[in-house]
Design an enzyme around this catalytic site. Structure first.
Site, PDB file in Angstrom:
ATOM      1  N   CYS A  87      12.006  33.078 -20.264  1.00 23.49           N
ATOM      2  CA  CYS A  87      10.344  32.641 -20.083  1.00 23.49           C
ATOM      3  C   CYS A  87       9.920  31.277 -20.949  1.00 23.49           C
ATOM      4  O   CYS A  87      10.591  30.118 -21.038  1.00 23.49           O
ATOM      5  CB  CYS A  87       9.620  33.114 -20.619  1.00 23.49           C
ATOM      6  SG  CYS A  87       7.946  33.895 -19.158  1.00 23.49           S
ATOM      7  N   ILE A 143       6.135  37.131 -16.567  1.00 23.24           N
ATOM      8  CA  ILE A 143       4.763  36.941 -17.536  1.00 23.24           C
ATOM      9  C   ILE A 143       4.880  35.758 -17.780  1.00 23.24           C
ATOM     10  O   ILE A 143       4.724  34.943 -17.976  1.00 23.24           O
ATOM     11  CB  ILE A 143       4.584  37.659 -18.723  1.00 23.24           C
ATOM     12  CG1 ILE A 143       5.106  39.387 -18.617  1.00 23.24           C
ATOM     13  CG2 ILE A 143       3.120  37.887 -19.065  1.00 23.24           C
ATOM     14  CD1 ILE A 143       5.331  40.025 -19.749  1.00 23.24           C
ATOM     15  N   ARG A 144       3.452  35.010 -16.880  1.00 24.09           N
ATOM     16  CA  ARG A 144       2.751  34.289 -16.695  1.00 24.09           C
ATOM     17  C   ARG A 144       3.992  32.654 -16.794  1.00 24.09           C
ATOM     18  O   ARG A 144       3.985  32.461 -17.633  1.00 24.09           O
ATOM     19  CB  ARG A 144       1.872  33.830 -17.688  1.00 24.09           C
ATOM     20  CG  ARG A 144       0.758  34.379 -18.334  1.00 24.09           C
ATOM     21  CD  ARG A 144      -0.149  34.096 -19.175  1.00 24.09           C
ATOM     22  NE  ARG A 144      -0.870  32.545 -19.303  1.00 24.09           N
ATOM     23  CZ  ARG A 144      -1.508  32.173 -18.634  1.00 24.09           C
ATOM     24  NH1 ARG A 144      -1.675  32.826 -17.804  1.00 24.09           N
ATOM     25  NH2 ARG A 144      -1.776  31.106 -18.418  1.00 24.09           N
ATOM     26  N   HIS A 179      11.817  38.469 -18.494  1.00 25.49           N
ATOM     27  CA  HIS A 179      11.881  39.017 -19.496  1.00 25.49           C
ATOM     28  C   HIS A 179      12.841  40.330 -19.357  1.00 25.49           C
ATOM     29  O   HIS A 179      12.403  41.788 -19.284  1.00 25.49           O
ATOM     30  CB  HIS A 179      10.022  39.324 -19.969  1.00 25.49           C
ATOM     31  CG  HIS A 179       9.576  38.465 -20.618  1.00 25.49           C
ATOM     32  ND1 HIS A 179       9.190  37.834 -21.430  1.00 25.49           N
ATOM     33  CD2 HIS A 179       8.825  37.518 -19.958  1.00 25.49           C
ATOM     34  CE1 HIS A 179       8.714  36.837 -22.234  1.00 25.49           C
ATOM     35  NE2 HIS A 179       7.642  36.979 -20.601  1.00 25.49           N
ATOM     36  N   GLU A 181      14.382  41.814 -21.532  1.00 24.26           N
ATOM     37  CA  GLU A 181      14.403  42.823 -22.655  1.00 24.26           C
ATOM     38  C   GLU A 181      13.049  43.909 -22.932  1.00 24.26           C
ATOM     39  O   GLU A 181      12.556  44.732 -23.423  1.00 24.26           O
ATOM     40  CB  GLU A 181      13.710  41.742 -24.331  1.00 24.26           C
ATOM     41  CG  GLU A 181      12.605  40.930 -24.075  1.00 24.26           C
ATOM     42  CD  GLU A 181      12.324  39.849 -23.230  1.00 24.26           C
ATOM     43  OE1 GLU A 181      12.783  39.759 -22.506  1.00 24.26           O
ATOM     44  OE2 GLU A 181      11.319  39.913 -23.679  1.00 24.26           O
TER      45      GLU A 181
HETATM   46  N1  GLN Z   1       2.926  31.157 -20.236  1.00 24.77           N
HETATM   47  C1  GLN Z   1       4.231  31.093 -21.190  1.00 24.77           C
HETATM   48  C2  GLN Z   1       4.119  28.934 -21.894  1.00 24.77           C
HETATM   49  O1  GLN Z   1       3.913  28.134 -21.448  1.00 24.77           O
HETATM   50  C3  GLN Z   1       5.477  31.641 -21.677  1.00 24.77           C
HETATM   51  C4  GLN Z   1       5.077  32.670 -20.956  1.00 24.77           C
HETATM   52  C5  GLN Z   1       6.242  33.882 -21.563  1.00 24.77           C
HETATM   53  O2  GLN Z   1       7.164  33.480 -21.939  1.00 24.77           O
HETATM   54  N2  GLN Z   1       6.140  34.999 -20.972  1.00 24.77           N
HETATM   55  O3  GLN Z   1       4.414  29.300 -22.289  1.00 24.77           O
END
Ligand code: GLN
Length: 196
Positions: A87, A143-144, A179, A181
């Site tokens: 991520c 997640i995002r 993720h 983990e």
């Molecule tokens: N949206 C975050 C970013 O741009 C990353 C999100 C995450 O690591 N779960 O840094």
């Protein structure tokens, strides 16, 4: 290399911000691996591989430079040390970021879009087949999350989802939008340990 004959693989987790403990816990479940937190320059010399966790890429990137870690980490990765960015970690590895002017480690030939899924799909879970990584279906948590919008021919796509690349590898470098983990499924951690 730190790894001597017969010694355990020592995998570091960059411990500046984000899902650090979760990765350490997963590595310890695999067994036969020494898992440690990486925070200072000296730590960078004492690992055989590194996980860069999810979190906030802007914050982790700033801390990397505040802790004088950007240059030594980049050098070790360019010399072949296995690294896995999850991520925000994917964003830190990328040579290009479509929607951000900041650049961080710039080691992997991928262009990523931060928060690629936008508002509606902010966070979601799914389950997929990734034969290269596991014989069983693998659960994924986003997640995002960023996704990859462009790659060089050196980059191998491990998984695309709805037309977006979400897992890829370039030699010693692995990047995932999701993720592992946070799922309890050790497949990706085992896959990464096998890269070392
Ligand atoms: N949206 C975050 C970013 O741009 C990353 C999100 C995450 O690591 N779960 O840094």
């Amino acid at each position: 290399m730190h790894q001597g004959a017969g010694s355990m693989k020592r995998i570091g987790v960059l411990g500046l911000q984000g899902a650090v403990q979760e990765h350490l816990d997963m590595l310890r479940q695999i067994g036969e691996i020494e898992a440690c937190m990486v925070k200072y320059k000296a730590d960078v010399e004492n690992i055989d591989g590194l996980i860069i966790p999810g979190g906030e890429s802007t914050a982790i990137g700033r801390l990397l430079s505040d802790f004088d870690l950007t240059v030594p980490l980049k050098a070790r990765i360019e010399n072949g040390m296995p690294v896995w960015g999850t991520c925000a970690g994917m964003i830190l590895l990328a040579r290009n970021i479509s929607n951000d002017e900041r650049r961080h480690l710039e080691v992997m030939d991928i262009e990523v879009m931060r928060n690629g899924y936008g508002r509606q799909l902010d966070s979601f879970k799914t389950t997929v087949d990734i034969p290269a990584v596991s014989a069983q279906k693998v659960p994924l948590v986003f997640i995002r999350a960023p996704y990859v919008v462009d790659i060089s021919p050196q980059v191998e796509v491990l998984l695309s989802l709805d037309g977006h690349i979400v897992a890829c590898r370039q030699k010693n470098m692995l990047a995932t939008s999701f993720h592992p983990e946070l799922t309890g499924d050790l497949s990706f951690h085992k896959y990464f340990a096998d890269m070392i």
